[in-house]
Design a protein around this motif. Sequence first.
Motif, short mmCIF file in Angstrom:
data_model
loop_
_atom_site.label_atom_id
_atom_site.label_comp_id
_atom_site.label_asym_id
_atom_site.label_seq_id
_atom_site.Cartn_x
_atom_site.Cartn_y
_atom_site.Cartn_z
N PRO A 159 38.51 3.03 21.62
CA PRO A 159 38.54 4.27 20.83
C PRO A 159 39.56 5.30 21.30
O PRO A 159 40.15 6.01 20.48
CB PRO A 159 37.11 4.80 20.97
CG PRO A 159 36.28 3.61 21.25
CD PRO A 159 37.15 2.73 22.10
N THR A 160 39.79 5.40 22.61
CA THR A 160 40.71 6.43 23.11
C THR A 160 41.98 5.86 23.73
O THR A 160 42.80 6.61 24.24
CB THR A 160 40.02 7.35 24.13
OG1 THR A 160 39.51 6.57 25.22
CG2 THR A 160 38.85 8.10 23.47
N GLY A 161 42.15 4.54 23.70
CA GLY A 161 43.43 3.95 24.08
C GLY A 161 43.50 3.33 25.47
O GLY A 161 44.40 2.52 25.73
N GLY A 162 42.61 3.67 26.38
CA GLY A 162 42.69 3.15 27.74
C GLY A 162 42.48 1.65 27.83
O GLY A 162 43.21 0.95 28.54
N THR A 163 41.51 1.14 27.11
CA THR A 163 41.23 -0.29 27.12
C THR A 163 42.38 -1.07 26.51
O THR A 163 42.74 -2.16 26.97
CB THR A 163 39.92 -0.58 26.38
OG1 THR A 163 38.87 0.20 26.95
CG2 THR A 163 39.55 -2.05 26.46
N THR A 194 44.61 -4.15 28.19
CA THR A 194 44.69 -5.42 27.47
C THR A 194 46.14 -5.82 27.21
O THR A 194 46.51 -6.99 27.34
CB THR A 194 43.93 -5.34 26.14
OG1 THR A 194 42.62 -4.84 26.38
CG2 THR A 194 43.84 -6.70 25.48
N ASP A 195 46.96 -4.86 26.85
CA ASP A 195 48.37 -5.15 26.56
C ASP A 195 49.08 -5.70 27.80
O ASP A 195 49.95 -6.57 27.69
CB ASP A 195 49.08 -3.89 26.06
CG ASP A 195 48.65 -3.50 24.66
OD1 ASP A 195 48.04 -4.33 23.96
OD2 ASP A 195 48.90 -2.35 24.25
N VAL A 196 48.72 -5.20 28.98
CA VAL A 196 49.33 -5.71 30.21
C VAL A 196 48.92 -7.17 30.43
O VAL A 196 49.76 -8.03 30.72
CB VAL A 196 48.92 -4.86 31.43
CG1 VAL A 196 49.46 -5.48 32.72
CG2 VAL A 196 49.44 -3.43 31.29
N ILE A 197 47.63 -7.45 30.30
CA ILE A 197 47.14 -8.81 30.51
C ILE A 197 47.75 -9.78 29.49
O ILE A 197 48.11 -10.92 29.82
CB ILE A 197 45.60 -8.86 30.43
CG1 ILE A 197 44.97 -8.01 31.54
CG2 ILE A 197 45.09 -10.30 30.49
CD1 ILE A 197 45.25 -8.46 32.95
N ALA A 256 38.24 -12.82 34.42
CA ALA A 256 37.74 -11.50 34.03
C ALA A 256 38.41 -10.42 34.87
O ALA A 256 38.78 -10.64 36.02
CB ALA A 256 36.23 -11.43 34.20
N VAL A 257 38.55 -9.26 34.24
CA VAL A 257 39.15 -8.10 34.89
C VAL A 257 38.28 -6.89 34.60
O VAL A 257 37.87 -6.68 33.45
CB VAL A 257 40.57 -7.83 34.35
CG1 VAL A 257 41.12 -6.53 34.89
CG2 VAL A 257 41.50 -8.99 34.66
N LYS A 306 50.90 -3.07 37.95
CA LYS A 306 51.46 -4.18 38.75
C LYS A 306 50.37 -5.16 39.16
O LYS A 306 50.55 -6.38 39.06
CB LYS A 306 52.17 -3.65 40.00
CG LYS A 306 52.84 -4.75 40.82
CD LYS A 306 53.51 -4.23 42.05
CE LYS A 306 54.28 -5.34 42.77
NZ LYS A 306 53.48 -6.55 43.03
N THR A 307 49.23 -4.63 39.61
CA THR A 307 48.11 -5.50 39.99
C THR A 307 47.64 -6.34 38.81
O THR A 307 47.41 -7.55 38.94
CB THR A 307 46.94 -4.65 40.52
OG1 THR A 307 47.36 -3.94 41.69
CG2 THR A 307 45.74 -5.52 40.86
N LEU A 308 47.51 -5.72 37.65
CA LEU A 308 47.04 -6.41 36.46
C LEU A 308 48.03 -7.48 36.00
O LEU A 308 47.64 -8.60 35.64
CB LEU A 308 46.78 -5.42 35.33
CG LEU A 308 45.63 -4.44 35.55
CD1 LEU A 308 45.65 -3.35 34.49
CD2 LEU A 308 44.29 -5.16 35.55
N ARG A 309 49.30 -7.15 36.03
CA ARG A 309 50.30 -8.11 35.58
C ARG A 309 50.37 -9.32 36.52
O ARG A 309 50.46 -10.45 36.07
CB ARG A 309 51.67 -7.46 35.44
CG ARG A 309 52.72 -8.43 34.92
CD ARG A 309 54.02 -7.77 34.50
NE ARG A 309 54.99 -8.77 34.10
CZ ARG A 309 55.03 -9.36 32.92
NH1 ARG A 309 54.15 -9.03 31.99
NH2 ARG A 309 55.94 -10.26 32.65
N ASP A 310 50.32 -9.05 37.81
CA ASP A 310 50.33 -10.16 38.78
C ASP A 310 49.14 -11.08 38.56
O ASP A 310 49.26 -12.31 38.64
CB ASP A 310 50.33 -9.63 40.21
CG ASP A 310 51.65 -8.98 40.61
OD1 ASP A 310 52.64 -9.16 39.88
OD2 ASP A 310 51.69 -8.28 41.65
N PHE A 311 47.98 -10.49 38.28
CA PHE A 311 46.79 -11.31 38.05
C PHE A 311 46.88 -12.05 36.73
O PHE A 311 46.43 -13.20 36.61
CB PHE A 311 45.53 -10.44 38.09
CG PHE A 311 44.25 -11.22 38.07
CD1 PHE A 311 43.98 -12.18 39.03
CD2 PHE A 311 43.30 -11.00 37.07
CE1 PHE A 311 42.79 -12.91 39.01
CE2 PHE A 311 42.11 -11.72 37.05
CZ PHE A 311 41.86 -12.68 38.03
#
Length: 257
Positions: free
Chosen positions: A13-17, A21-24, A116-117, A140-145
């Motif tokens: 709803p507010t864009g954070g999720t 998701t876009d990074v993953i 899962a993240v 960076k952490t999310l992209r590496d994972f």
Amino acid sequence: MEINRVYKAVFSPTGGTQKVTDVIASVWDNDIINIDLSDRNTDFSQYILQKNDLIIAAVPSFGGRVPATAIERLKEIKGCSCPAILIVTYGNREYEDTLIELGDTLAAEGCIAVAAVTAIAEHSISRNIAQGRPDETDIKTLRDFAIKIKDKIQNIDEIKMINLPGNRPYKPLGTSNAIPHADKRCDKCGVCAEKCPVGAIPIDNPGKTDEKKCIACMRCIKVCHNGARKINPLVLAVINGMLKKVCGVRKDADLIM
């Protein structure tokens, strides 16, 4: 296994999720089908995933649970023993039973969680909590994972559901008194009514809010160009005070694979 299509089913709803998701999802070169779980006008039953498809399912934690609206819509999406990546975002407090509930919901529809993240995103109500997150370090952490997840899926022989933290039965659903209302700056443009995930704002009278329908997702505050929708200042002050006590220490993503 070779992935044909990637589905992104996101309640943000507010864009954070959506940012997380876009990074993953960014590491995948496949055709990506976007499913906006906050769009109340979408027929979610049209999405039927095959064995070689991948679903990335992402939700914010609302009081330690998956938003009921997102659950209802995810249940309309069907899979066929296809892999799933789960994403839960939360505002630096706790995600509690959100992740296991999300995994159970998808499993019931034929989608098997292989990774899962849980990531921190700016708190939707108390905007000074986790402000600016996900930040560069998070990304960076999310992209590496995400790269590691892709490698796992591409080399997987048998899809098996991972163990997810949380409790069964899930914690009881709570209620929120953080209901946004319009003030005199409302020009009745109707954007908030159009974007509300549950239709809690009347199209013909967007200055009002149906408190019985409202899920306190804060989307109406986010999309209002006049800043006309607000939570009662006294309620917000109490929420800010409570969250300040439990959200003071920076938390980082939990990465499960």
